[in-house]
Write a protein that holds these residues in place. Structure first.
Motif, PDB file in Angstrom:
ATOM      1  N   ALA A 240       0.843  -1.189   0.000  1.00  0.00           N
ATOM      2  CA  ALA A 240       0.000   0.000   0.000  1.00  0.00           C
ATOM      3  C   ALA A 240       0.877   1.237   0.000  1.00  0.00           C
ATOM      4  CB  ALA A 240      -0.915  -0.002   1.222  1.00  0.00           C
ATOM      5  N   SER A 241       0.473   2.215  -0.791  1.00  0.00           N
ATOM      6  CA  SER A 241       1.245   3.451  -0.843  1.00  0.00           C
ATOM      7  C   SER A 241       0.467   4.566  -0.168  1.00  0.00           C
ATOM      8  CB  SER A 241       1.546   3.817  -2.297  1.00  0.00           C
ATOM      9  OG  SER A 241       0.348   4.027  -3.001  1.00  0.00           O
ATOM     10  N   GLY A 242       1.169   5.641   0.094  1.00  0.00           N
ATOM     11  CA  GLY A 242       0.550   6.790   0.732  1.00  0.00           C
ATOM     12  C   GLY A 242      -0.192   7.621  -0.296  1.00  0.00           C
ATOM     13  N   PRO A 243      -0.518   8.862   0.081  1.00  0.00           N
ATOM     14  CA  PRO A 243      -1.233   9.746  -0.841  1.00  0.00           C
ATOM     15  C   PRO A 243      -0.365  10.080  -2.048  1.00  0.00           C
ATOM     16  CG  PRO A 243      -0.624  10.897   1.179  1.00  0.00           C
ATOM     17  CD  PRO A 243      -0.261   9.463   1.362  1.00  0.00           C
ATOM     18  N   PRO A 244      -0.985  10.487  -3.158  1.00  0.00           N
ATOM     19  CA  PRO A 244      -0.217  10.842  -4.355  1.00  0.00           C
ATOM     20  C   PRO A 244       0.774  11.963  -4.060  1.00  0.00           C
ATOM     21  CG  PRO A 244      -2.560  10.735  -4.847  1.00  0.00           C
ATOM     22  CD  PRO A 244      -2.422  10.600  -3.368  1.00  0.00           C
ATOM     23  N   PHE A 245       1.876  11.953  -4.770  1.00  0.00           N
ATOM     24  CA  PHE A 245       2.945  12.931  -4.604  1.00  0.00           C
ATOM     25  C   PHE A 245       2.421  14.366  -4.698  1.00  0.00           C
ATOM     26  CE2 PHE A 245       6.174  15.542  -6.851  1.00  0.00           C
ATOM     27  CZ  PHE A 245       7.074  15.672  -5.813  1.00  0.00           C
ATOM     28  N   ILE A 246       1.519  14.623  -5.626  1.00  0.00           N
ATOM     29  CA  ILE A 246       0.999  15.977  -5.814  1.00  0.00           C
ATOM     30  C   ILE A 246       0.248  16.466  -4.579  1.00  0.00           C
ATOM     31  CG2 ILE A 246      -1.176  15.327  -6.925  1.00  0.00           C
ATOM     32  CD1 ILE A 246      -0.562  17.710  -8.907  1.00  0.00           C
ATOM     33  N   ASP A 247      -0.404  15.550  -3.854  1.00  0.00           N
ATOM     34  CA  ASP A 247      -1.101  15.917  -2.616  1.00  0.00           C
ATOM     35  C   ASP A 247      -0.102  16.177  -1.484  1.00  0.00           C
ATOM     36  OD1 ASP A 247      -3.547  15.628  -3.881  1.00  0.00           O
ATOM     37  OD2 ASP A 247      -3.844  13.570  -3.163  1.00  0.00           O
ATOM     38  N   VAL A 248       0.942  15.382  -1.439  1.00  0.00           N
ATOM     39  CA  VAL A 248       1.951  15.506  -0.379  1.00  0.00           C
ATOM     40  C   VAL A 248       2.692  16.840  -0.486  1.00  0.00           C
ATOM     41  CG1 VAL A 248       4.125  14.537   0.495  1.00  0.00           C
ATOM     42  CG2 VAL A 248       2.236  13.029  -0.126  1.00  0.00           C
TER      43      VAL A 248
ATOM     44  N   ARG B   1      -3.300  22.625 -10.528  1.00  0.00           N
ATOM     45  CA  ARG B   1      -2.152  21.758 -10.254  1.00  0.00           C
ATOM     46  C   ARG B   1      -2.189  20.591 -11.216  1.00  0.00           C
ATOM     47  NH1 ARG B   1      -3.316  18.250  -4.902  1.00  0.00           N
ATOM     48  NH2 ARG B   1      -4.772  16.859  -5.883  1.00  0.00           N
ATOM     49  N   GLU B   2      -1.001  20.086 -11.522  1.00  0.00           N
ATOM     50  CA  GLU B   2      -0.914  18.902 -12.375  1.00  0.00           C
ATOM     51  C   GLU B   2       0.423  18.205 -12.144  1.00  0.00           C
ATOM     52  OE1 GLU B   2      -0.279  19.355 -16.714  1.00  0.00           O
ATOM     53  OE2 GLU B   2      -0.450  21.500 -16.300  1.00  0.00           O
ATOM     54  N   THR B   3       0.450  16.935 -12.476  1.00  0.00           N
ATOM     55  CA  THR B   3       1.666  16.141 -12.387  1.00  0.00           C
ATOM     56  C   THR B   3       2.278  16.070 -13.774  1.00  0.00           C
ATOM     57  OG1 THR B   3       0.747  14.834 -10.583  1.00  0.00           O
ATOM     58  CG2 THR B   3       2.622  13.898 -11.754  1.00  0.00           C
ATOM     59  N   LEU B   4       3.545  16.445 -13.878  1.00  0.00           N
ATOM     60  CA  LEU B   4       4.270  16.406 -15.146  1.00  0.00           C
ATOM     61  C   LEU B   4       5.206  15.213 -15.155  1.00  0.00           C
ATOM     62  CD1 LEU B   4       5.180  20.193 -15.348  1.00  0.00           C
ATOM     63  CD2 LEU B   4       3.227  19.028 -16.380  1.00  0.00           C
TER      64      LEU B   4
ATOM     65  N   ARG C  47      14.819   7.837 -19.463  1.00  0.00           N
ATOM     66  CA  ARG C  47      16.125   7.615 -18.861  1.00  0.00           C
ATOM     67  C   ARG C  47      16.553   8.740 -17.936  1.00  0.00           C
ATOM     68  NH1 ARG C  47      20.252   5.787 -23.355  1.00  0.00           N
ATOM     69  NH2 ARG C  47      21.558   5.947 -21.517  1.00  0.00           N
ATOM     70  N   PHE C  48      16.054   9.945 -18.185  1.00  0.00           N
ATOM     71  CA  PHE C  48      16.494  11.105 -17.421  1.00  0.00           C
ATOM     72  C   PHE C  48      15.294  11.877 -16.897  1.00  0.00           C
ATOM     73  CE2 PHE C  48      19.616  10.408 -20.801  1.00  0.00           C
ATOM     74  CZ  PHE C  48      20.718  10.094 -20.022  1.00  0.00           C
ATOM     75  N   GLY C  49      15.472  12.507 -15.772  1.00  0.00           N
ATOM     76  CA  GLY C  49      14.429  13.354 -15.234  1.00  0.00           C
ATOM     77  C   GLY C  49      13.574  12.654 -14.199  1.00  0.00           C
ATOM     78  N   VAL C  50      12.774  13.444 -13.522  1.00  0.00           N
ATOM     79  CA  VAL C  50      11.887  12.940 -12.487  1.00  0.00           C
ATOM     80  C   VAL C  50      10.494  13.518 -12.706  1.00  0.00           C
ATOM     81  CG1 VAL C  50      13.718  12.671 -10.760  1.00  0.00           C
ATOM     82  CG2 VAL C  50      12.480  14.819 -10.908  1.00  0.00           C
ATOM     83  N   GLU C  51       9.521  12.879 -12.121  1.00  0.00           N
ATOM     84  CA  GLU C  51       8.165  13.382 -12.143  1.00  0.00           C
ATOM     85  C   GLU C  51       8.133  14.678 -11.330  1.00  0.00           C
ATOM     86  OE1 GLU C  51       4.770  11.334  -9.974  1.00  0.00           O
ATOM     87  OE2 GLU C  51       4.461  10.679 -12.043  1.00  0.00           O
ATOM     88  N   ARG C  52       7.294  15.635 -11.759  1.00  0.00           N
ATOM     89  CA  ARG C  52       7.203  16.911 -11.060  1.00  0.00           C
ATOM     90  C   ARG C  52       5.747  17.275 -10.816  1.00  0.00           C
ATOM     91  NH1 ARG C  52       9.554  16.889 -15.513  1.00  0.00           N
ATOM     92  NH2 ARG C  52       8.336  18.420 -16.612  1.00  0.00           N
ATOM     93  N   ALA C  53       5.519  17.912  -9.699  1.00  0.00           N
ATOM     94  CA  ALA C  53       4.204  18.480  -9.416  1.00  0.00           C
ATOM     95  C   ALA C  53       4.305  19.974  -9.730  1.00  0.00           C
ATOM     96  CB  ALA C  53       3.820  18.265  -7.963  1.00  0.00           C
TER      97      ALA C  53
END
Length: 107
Positions: free
Chosen positions: A19-27, A56-59, A65-71
């Motif tokens: 089980a995971s916690g709340p979505p990253f964008i909420d955190v 708000r949106e998740t990018l 290969r490079f980069g991270v998800e961003r809120a």
């Protein structure tokens, strides 16, 4: 010899572990809102300035290969007869949020 752990108990442990916690964008939203509020208070010279999330949106990363998800948050701030908007980005790599250039309007 019979095992001491039952199958249902083992499945419950495995499911709970996945089980995971709340979505990253909420955190990250409280940190983004706080950052925009502090910046607005400074730029407007207005300690009473307040801010609210407009959108708000998740990018997704630029490449696999490079980069991270961003809120990304668009945040509106108002106080002392002034208004501003800020774009706040929060990468999902633990480096914290940063507020991009704002647009300030004097009313």
């Amino acid at each position: 010899m019979k095992p001491s752990t039952s199958l249902p108990a083992l499945l419950a442990v495995l499911i709970a572990g996945c089980a995971s916690g709340p979505p990253f964008i909420d955190v990250m939203q409280p940190e983004a809102l706080s950052m925009a509020t502090r910046r607005a208070q400074f730029e407007m010279t207005c300690p009473a300035a307040t801010a609210t999330v407009l959108s708000r949106e998740t990018l997704q990363p630029v490449s696999f290969r490079f980069g991270v998800e961003r809120a990304e948050y668009t945040i509106g701030a108002a106080g002392c007869g002034k208004r501003a908007t800020y774009v706040v980005m929060c990468p999902d790599n633990g480096s914290g949020c940063f507020a991009g250039g704002g647009r300030t309007e004097i009313q």
